[in-house]
Design an enzyme around this catalytic site. Structure first.
Site, PDB file in Angstrom:
ATOM      1  N   ASP A  22       3.657  -7.320  -8.233  1.00 20.36           N
ATOM      2  CA  ASP A  22       4.785  -7.681  -7.367  1.00 20.36           C
ATOM      3  C   ASP A  22       4.210  -8.501  -6.215  1.00 20.36           C
ATOM      4  OD1 ASP A  22       7.104  -7.755  -5.894  1.00 20.36           O
ATOM      5  OD2 ASP A  22       7.037  -5.643  -5.299  1.00 20.36           O
TER       6      ASP A  22
HETATM    7  C1  SPV Z   1      10.976  -3.361  -4.368  1.00 22.19           C
HETATM    8  O1  SPV Z   1      11.516  -2.465  -4.988  1.00 22.19           O
HETATM    9  O2  SPV Z   1      10.554  -4.374  -4.908  1.00 22.19           O
HETATM   10  C2  SPV Z   1      10.794  -3.237  -2.919  1.00 22.19           C
HETATM   11  C3  SPV Z   1      10.754  -1.911  -2.388  1.00 22.19           C
HETATM   12  O3  SPV Z   1      10.634  -4.231  -2.288  1.00 22.19           O
HETATM   13  S1  SPV Z   1       9.130  -1.426  -2.411  1.00 22.19           S
HETATM   14  O4  SPV Z   1       8.632  -1.589  -3.714  1.00 22.19           O
HETATM   15  O5  SPV Z   1       9.150  -0.061  -1.961  1.00 22.19           O
HETATM   16  O6  SPV Z   1       8.419  -2.293  -1.485  1.00 22.19           O
HETATM   17 MG    MG Z   2      10.216  -5.902  -3.382  1.00 26.53          MG
END
Ligand code: SPV
Ligand code: MG
Length: 569
Positions: free
Chosen positions: A65
């Site tokens: 991510d």
């Molecule tokens: C996501 O779900 O992509 C978020 C929340 O941004 S977190 O993963 O907790 O950062």
């Molecule tokens: Mg996110």
């Protein structure tokens, strides 16, 4: 403000919906999803809204991510999610995919996709997930993020569309004060809500943040690392929205891993059968019942999808010299060939899937939109063998036709509308007139039925009998005086009828290869009627569909010249 009417009303409705939730509920419960399926499950679990999570969608694609997926890739999934559910979708737009200019495009595109709200965080592009340790963590200046919020607010077409500003100040370790300073600035820039993120294993820091927050702008918490804190506690601490951001994808990883491990070990699907969703559960999620009812409502009905096979392979010496250069079916009757006339009647009854079995002078039969089967032994075998050259067609409701009969549309309609898996059309008028034609090559195919109408009002009675009447005997060797009608060379087989036909045919093919079969010397010379008798002898019922005239047969030259006199061009 640009014209709202040109934008999807659904988008407007979902944004409205989310605003109403914020007004009406003391806390809005949201769960993350990564697909249409997971979003449906979020909805099924009665969450108020779906979080189209960057974390989940990236994980689903097997990448970190970290702004590795493009905006278009995330948007596509968010759109699919939104299409799959009735509840509003809040889309995680990371840092807006670049600077304020990229944010403008993101707002336009997400709004068009029907999304109710987007969330933009103050991390640099490319970002790193808030929880990854040992990676560079950088934030944009407050000023830059304010620019993004302002750009987003200016770009939105629907005033109800929400822009959520998220600060990573606590994640970056910049402390409560900086977090409050940034959040206040974002609220002032027009943000509709503030997401205060934390990776602490306790909710203390977000609770302290909330208790220091004096702005009316609603607060959002994401209890991933401080997972022991309940929705109620967060609500009591002052949070208006709680997002359980990534639990669906994590649950699916565990379930898939365990199932596959067990499956590999047990090498039998029954080892996991009880711990996975049933097929019925899958069908319910994907809307199979809607598919069924749509099929019923919008697809052509059985009668329209029926196929027809016309057997036109044979060579009939008695038609020489007329057929020296063409098969009988290609003889013209007032400008149209026999086959063209047959096909026109079939199409008139919505039977468009037509096959012809060719043999003698095959190349002359070249009519459009028809499938062809060739019978190489047409001069040795008889009609049943020709019919089975088209066995591939015997997988759906099927009409069988001799190539030398012409009939009114009503005859075909009566056959199609009758009951029974196997149906033969029987002409009763023969009882008064005798067989329609005298073929010097063979006798007519006669029929004995289970019920016979009284002679006085034969036609009326045959209509009353049609539902229950069955063919008991059919063939050329029946006693004329004992018979009740003539088989006209037209039959219908339902899907089950086709199955019975194929089964009995192949069984008989093995059994009677050498010896006599019904009224034929051997199986290769079997007639269609002989096959029907074999089916009856095996205990399967055949419905007699009774007609009274309405057809002609071109069995002799005399028939042919008569047809030229009576038929219209
Ligand atoms: C996501 O779900 O992509 C978020 C929340 O941004 S977190 O993963 O907790 O950062
Ligand atoms: Mg996110």
């Amino acid at each position: 403000m640009p014209e709202l009417a040109s934008y999807p009303t659904k988008a407007k409705a979902k944004a409205n919906q989310l605003r109403s939730l914020l007004l009406e509920k003391d806390v809005v419960a949201v769960a993350g999803a990564h697909s249409a399926l997971s979003a449906k499950l979020v909805q099924e679990a009665r969450f108020d809204a779906v979080w189209a999570s960057g974390f989940e969608i990236s994980t689903l694609r097997g990448v970190p991510d970290a702004n590795i997926l493009s905006m278009a890739e995330l948007l596509e999934v968010a759109h699919q999610i939104n299409e799959a559910v009735a509840i509003p979708v809040i889309a995680d737009c990371d840092n807006g995919f670049g600077n304020a200019i990229n944010v403008i495009r993101a707002v336009n595109e997400y709004e068009k996709a029907g999304i109710a709200a987007i969330c933009i965080e103050d991390s640099v592009f490319p970002k790193r997930c808030s929880f990854y340790s040992g990676v560079r963590r950088e934030m944009v200046t407050t000023e830059e993020h304010i620019g993004k919020i302002r750009a987003a607010k200016k770009a939105q077409k629907d005033p109800n569309f929400l822009i959520i500003a998220r600060t990573e100040a606590l994640i970056a370790g910049w402390g409560l004060e900086e977090a409050l300073r940034r959040a206040t600035a974002y609220a002032k820039a027009g943000a509709d809500a503030i997401l205060i993120h934390s990776k602490s294993d306790s909710a203390d820091e977000v609770k302290t943040f909330a208790s220091s927050w004096e702005n009316p702008c609603p607060l959002i918490a994401v209890p991933t690392t401080y997972h022991t804190t309940t929705l109620e506690e967060l609500r009591d601490a002052g949070f208006k929205v709680v997002i359980f951001a990534n639990h669906a994808v994590r649950a699916s990883i565990k379930a898939m891993r365990e199932t596959l491990k067990t499956l590999r070990k047990a090498e039998s699907a029954s080892a996991v059968e009880n711990s996975i969703a049933s097929l019925e559960e899958v069908y319910a999620l994907i809307g199979l019942s809607e598919l069924r009812s749509d099929e019923k409502e919008f697809l052509p009905q059985e009668t329209k999808r029926q196929k027809a096979v016309i057997v036109a392979a044979g060579f009939e010496r008695n038609f020489l010299p007329l057929i020296h250069d063409r098969p009988k079916g290609m003889l013209e009757i007032n400008g149209k060939t026999i086959l063209e006339r047959q096909i026109a009647t079939l199409r008139n009854c919505q039977i468009n899937d037509i096959s012809i079995v060719r043999g003698y002078k095959a190349e002359v039969i070249n009519l459009p939109d028809v499938r062809y089967y060739e019978h190489p032994r047409y001069d040795q075998d008889y009609i049943l063998s020709s019919f089975f050259q088209a066995e591939k067609e015997m997988d759906a409701p099927l009409l069988f036709l001799y190539s030398d009969i012409l009939f009114e549309k009503g005859v075909l309609e009566k056959l199609l509308g009758a009951e029974g898996d196997i149906r033969l059309v029987i002409d009763r008028s023969w009882l008064e007139h005798g067989p329609t034609s005298q073929n010097p090559n063979g006798k007519p195919e006669l029929v004995v039925t289970s019920q016979v109408p009284p002679k006085s009002h034969r036609f009326i009675s045959s209509m009353e009998l049609e539902e229950k009447n069955q063919v008991l005997k059919v063939g050329r060797d029946l006693d004329l005086s004992q018979s009740h009608g003539e088989f006209i060379g037209m039959a219908f087989f339902s899907k089950e009828g086709c199955r019975i036909l194929r089964e009995i045919y192949h069984q008989a093919e093995k059994k009677y290869r050498e010896g006599p079969f019904q009224d034929a010397t051997d199986f290769a010379h079997a007639s269609f009627a002989g096959m029907m008798q074999e089916i009856i002898d095996n205990g399967f019922p055949i419905t007699a569909v009774e007609i009274y005239k309405g057809w002609i047969e071109i069995d002799t030259l005399e028939d042919y010249y008569r047809a030229r006199k009576i038929l219209n061009p």
